[in-house]
Write an enzyme that holds these catalytic residues in place. Structure first.
Site, PDB file in Angstrom:
ATOM      1  CG  ASP A 137      -0.347  -1.766   5.218  1.00 17.79           C
ATOM      2  OD1 ASP A 137      -0.549  -0.529   4.303  1.00 17.79           O
ATOM      3  OD2 ASP A 137      -0.848  -2.511   5.426  1.00 17.79           O
ATOM      4  CG  HIS A 159      -7.053  -6.511   0.906  1.00 15.16           C
ATOM      5  ND1 HIS A 159      -6.445  -5.965   0.118  1.00 15.16           N
ATOM      6  CD2 HIS A 159      -5.730  -6.160   2.038  1.00 15.16           C
ATOM      7  CE1 HIS A 159      -5.477  -5.227   0.087  1.00 15.16           C
ATOM      8  NE2 HIS A 159      -4.816  -5.548   1.391  1.00 15.16           N
ATOM      9  CG  HIS A 210      -1.933  -1.456   1.407  1.00 12.83           C
ATOM     10  ND1 HIS A 210      -3.441  -1.115   0.725  1.00 12.83           N
ATOM     11  CD2 HIS A 210      -1.449  -2.220   1.905  1.00 12.83           C
ATOM     12  CE1 HIS A 210      -3.942  -2.174   1.010  1.00 12.83           C
ATOM     13  NE2 HIS A 210      -2.680  -3.244   1.719  1.00 12.83           N
ATOM     14  CD  GLU A 213      -4.927  -8.956   6.806  1.00 11.15           C
ATOM     15  OE1 GLU A 213      -4.146  -9.107   7.426  1.00 11.15           O
ATOM     16  OE2 GLU A 213      -6.007  -8.932   6.013  1.00 11.15           O
TER      17      GLU A 213
END
Length: 329
Positions: free
Chosen positions: A274, A192, A14, A195
């Site tokens: 990140d 995504h 990201h 998760e």
């Protein structure tokens, strides 16, 4: 084995999430914006769980308000990635943060990002492509605007479309309209899943969005039939072990399912997500995997060949970079 020297491919990064905290503090000071709540006593980003992480992420991003901010950010991020040996990266770019989803404003931000990418390539030899990303917890209507921005700027730099944000909000299929728009524009698709929402969200992504890749996807390991489906369909997982451990999904890298998924034939890749938020970098990820699973240089070369094979880039770029990591196209 010199892990730092290995040429690396990263598919899950990201752009705002890769902003060094000192960079964000500097921009905030320039704009007299108080986002001190985002930082801990050591100056790094501070959060205790995923919900708080999203709050801190958006607080840090709030000071990035102009195309010039994003030009500077892109240069800083790509310089840091190149220092880790990254030769190709795909960065998630959100029109919601870059112009509020307005196509005209998005074009200005994108031009600044792309100009920085060209500069970084000349300086550091790193290639970048943009994956436009809608934000799940902003809702399906906002996702449609992000998809329109992606479709209007699809080409040799914007090559993919995906979805990030809070995976626990709604269903993957709620966003099918935006993904269909991006597919029609010829963009590669990722989202995504697997998760926080569990293995079922990976099934939703495959069935409802028909993506080629899954961001994270690690909870698929809880469903053997789904693992077999991923392996048979060669659906690539953008795995971020350090992120998963930092957010408490797994206790340690040794407990992470990446090795089990790889052994089952699922194409896995390694990314940082990140990195400054999770106090990691790509070389550190490789070192942790080496320590946990005994992976050696050829294992990482294979992971990078897998990543480049799944990259949303043109054939010429893939062939040129494959030579740098020692593989055949």
């Amino acid at each position: 084995m010199s892990l730092a020297a290995l040429p690396k491919v990263e598919l899950h990064l990201h752009l705002e999430g890769a902003a060094p905290p000192e960079f964000i503090r500097r921009v905030a000071a320039e704009k007299r914006a108080d986002i001190s709540r985002a930082f801990g006593p050591d100056g790094g980003y501070a959060f205790a769980d995923f919900a708080r992480f999203l709050e801190v992420y958006e607080a840090a991003t709030s000071v990035l308000t102009t195309p010039e901010d994003y030009h500077r950010l892109t240069l800083a991020v790509l310089e840091a990635s190149a220092a880790e040996g990254v030769i190709y990266t795909e960065a998630f770019l959100s029109p919601d943060f870059c112009g509020g989803g307005d196509v005209a404003a998005w074009r200005e931000y994108l031009a600044a990002i792309r100009e920085a990418a060209v500069t970084a390539r000349a300086r550091h030899g790193i290639e970048m492509r943009g994956v436009v990303t809608c934000i799940r917890h902003f809702g399906p209507d906002t996702a449609k605007r992000a998809a329109l921005c992606a479709a209007e700027t699809a080409g040799d730099f914007v090559t993919g479309f995906g979805m990030g944000g809070d995976e626990r909000r709604g269903r993957q299929g709620d966003f099918a309209y935006g993904f269909d728009m991006a597919r029609e524009a010829g963009l590669g698709l990722t989202t995504h899943a697997g998760e926080w929402a569990g293995a079922h969200s990976v099934r939703q992504a495959l069935d409802d969005l028909r993506v080629a890749r899954i961001g994270h996807g690690v909870r698929a390991v809880e469903d053997p039939d789904l693992v077999a489906r991923l392996a048979e369909g060669q659906i690539t997982l953008e795995v971020c072990p350090g992120s998963n451990v930092a957010l408490g999904l797994y206790a340690s890298v040794a407990d992470h399912p990446i090795a089990a998924l790889r052994a089952a034939g699922v194409p896995v890749t390694v990314s940082t997500d990140d990195p400054p938020f999770f106090r990691t970098a790509l070389t550190a990820e490789y070192a942790a995997l080496h320590a946990a699973f005994g992976w050696e240089e050829e294992d990482f070369a294979e992971l990078n060949r897998t990543a480049l094979g799944a990259a949303f880039c043109d054939a010429e770029t893939r062939a040129r970079l494959m030579k740098r990591i020692g593989g055949a196209v």
